[in-house]
Design a protein around this motif. Structure first.
Motif, PDB file in Angstrom:
ATOM      1  N   LYS A  49      46.756 -26.666  25.429  1.00  0.00           N
ATOM      2  CA  LYS A  49      45.331 -26.458  25.541  1.00  0.00           C
ATOM      3  C   LYS A  49      44.382 -27.421  24.884  1.00  0.00           C
ATOM      4  N   ALA A  96      34.376 -20.850  26.816  1.00  0.00           N
ATOM      5  CA  ALA A  96      34.588 -20.311  25.851  1.00  0.00           C
ATOM      6  C   ALA A  96      34.451 -18.685  26.537  1.00  0.00           C
ATOM      7  N   GLY A  97      35.300 -17.720  26.236  1.00  0.00           N
ATOM      8  CA  GLY A  97      35.296 -16.397  26.557  1.00  0.00           C
ATOM      9  C   GLY A  97      35.219 -16.116  28.050  1.00  0.00           C
ATOM     10  N   THR A  98      35.413 -16.990  28.914  1.00  0.00           N
ATOM     11  CA  THR A  98      35.315 -16.719  30.364  1.00  0.00           C
ATOM     12  C   THR A  98      36.851 -16.702  30.978  1.00  0.00           C
ATOM     13  N   ALA A  99      36.880 -16.436  32.119  1.00  0.00           N
ATOM     14  CA  ALA A  99      38.304 -16.501  32.995  1.00  0.00           C
ATOM     15  C   ALA A  99      38.622 -17.946  33.324  1.00  0.00           C
ATOM     16  N   LEU A 100      39.776 -18.016  33.406  1.00  0.00           N
ATOM     17  CA  LEU A 100      40.369 -19.276  33.658  1.00  0.00           C
ATOM     18  C   LEU A 100      40.048 -19.459  35.156  1.00  0.00           C
TER      19      LEU A 100
ATOM     20  N   PHE B  34      41.253  -9.947  32.218  1.00  0.00           N
ATOM     21  CA  PHE B  34      41.153 -10.523  33.598  1.00  0.00           C
ATOM     22  C   PHE B  34      42.184 -10.239  34.447  1.00  0.00           C
ATOM     23  N   TYR B  36      44.096 -11.210  37.946  1.00  0.00           N
ATOM     24  CA  TYR B  36      44.403 -12.333  38.838  1.00  0.00           C
ATOM     25  C   TYR B  36      45.342 -11.881  39.943  1.00  0.00           C
ATOM     26  N   ARG B  97      42.157 -11.369  26.580  1.00  0.00           N
ATOM     27  CA  ARG B  97      41.256 -12.412  25.459  1.00  0.00           C
ATOM     28  C   ARG B  97      41.332 -11.885  24.096  1.00  0.00           C
ATOM     29  N   ASP B 104      39.891 -17.173  20.107  1.00  0.00           N
ATOM     30  CA  ASP B 104      39.439 -17.191  21.496  1.00  0.00           C
ATOM     31  C   ASP B 104      40.356 -17.582  22.528  1.00  0.00           C
ATOM     32  N   GLN B 106      43.339 -16.708  25.627  1.00  0.00           N
ATOM     33  CA  GLN B 106      43.857 -15.602  26.614  1.00  0.00           C
ATOM     34  C   GLN B 106      45.306 -15.895  26.789  1.00  0.00           C
TER      35      GLN B 106
END
Lengths: 112, 117
Positions: A49, A96-100, B34, B36, B97, B104, B106
């Motif tokens: 990453k 940062a902090g959000t879904a991929l 999340f 998916y 997460r 930070d 996931q």
């Protein structure tokens, strides 16, 4: 909005050859970028990453990727392919902090 | 590294029944998880964002009444597919997460294969 485009849905290489999987991203803010590998009927495994530190990122299993802001690219490479590298590879982007947000994936085939 | 589990790993159900899938973060607290969905030989599509103690946020085109999400604790989120139909058959993957300041990051669960007959 963020998105990724993986160029080439299928890449075939010979064992020992260079692996290059291409990923271009679109993001209005500095992105986090990821490469994941998925083997058949399994979940995702994080290869590496980028989170705004070094632009050349080294991951597991000999893979690495270079973040190039000028080209909006984050291509994945490995100097020498192994048979065990055959799998589905996904590039993903997030903040940062959000879904991929995932690309459509590239199937890597390795022949002996 | 951090581990996320999903249960069950595989489930086969009859059309019209409901199926619950659990996603647990085993060694960290996850205020956000999340969900998916992945169709065969396709990419992962974000269905919804699950926030502990509040309602989930669904992506456009995802029916919230069909895909019920509950995030009742900092380590558990559940996805319930209600009145399942064969077209709901898919691979469902959750991620959790770890919102620690340093990481930070996931982490993805191993996925749940749902087959609706």
């Amino acid at each position: 909005a963020q998105s990724v485009t993986q160029l080439g849905s299928h890449v075939s290489v010979s064992e020992g050859a260079l692996v290059l999987l291409r990923c271009n991203y679109s993001s209005s803010v500095p992105p986090y970028l990821f490469w994941y590998v998925q083997y058949p009927n399994q979940g995702l495994q994080l290869l590496l990453k980028y989170t705004s530190a070094a632009t050349l990122v080294k991951g597991i299993n000999g893979f690495e990727a270079e973040f190039k802001k000028s080209e909006t690219s984050f291509h994945l490479t490995k100097p020498s392919a192994h048979m065990s590298d055959a799998a589905e590879y996904f590039c993903a982007v997030s903040r940062a902090g959000t879904a991929l947000i995932f690309g459509k994936g590239t199937t890597l085939s390795v022949s002996s | 590294g951090a581990v996320v589990s999903q249960h069950p790993s595989r489930v086969i159900c009859k059309s019209g029944t409901s199926v619950k899938i659990e996603c647990r973060s085993l060694d960290f607290q996850a205020t956000t998880m999340f969900w998916y969905r992945q169709f065969p030989k396709k990419s992962l599509m974000l269905m919804a964002t699950s926030n502990e103690g509040s309602k989930a946020t669904y992506e456009q085109g995802v029916e919230k009444d069909k895909f019920l999400i509950n995030h009742a604790s900092l380590t558990l989120s559940t996805l319930t597919v209600t009145s399942a139909h064969p077209e709901d058959s898919s691979f469902y993957i959750c991620s959790a997460r770890d919102s620690g300041i340093v990481t930070d990051t996931q982490y993805f669960g191993p996925g749940t294969r749902l087959t609706v007959l």
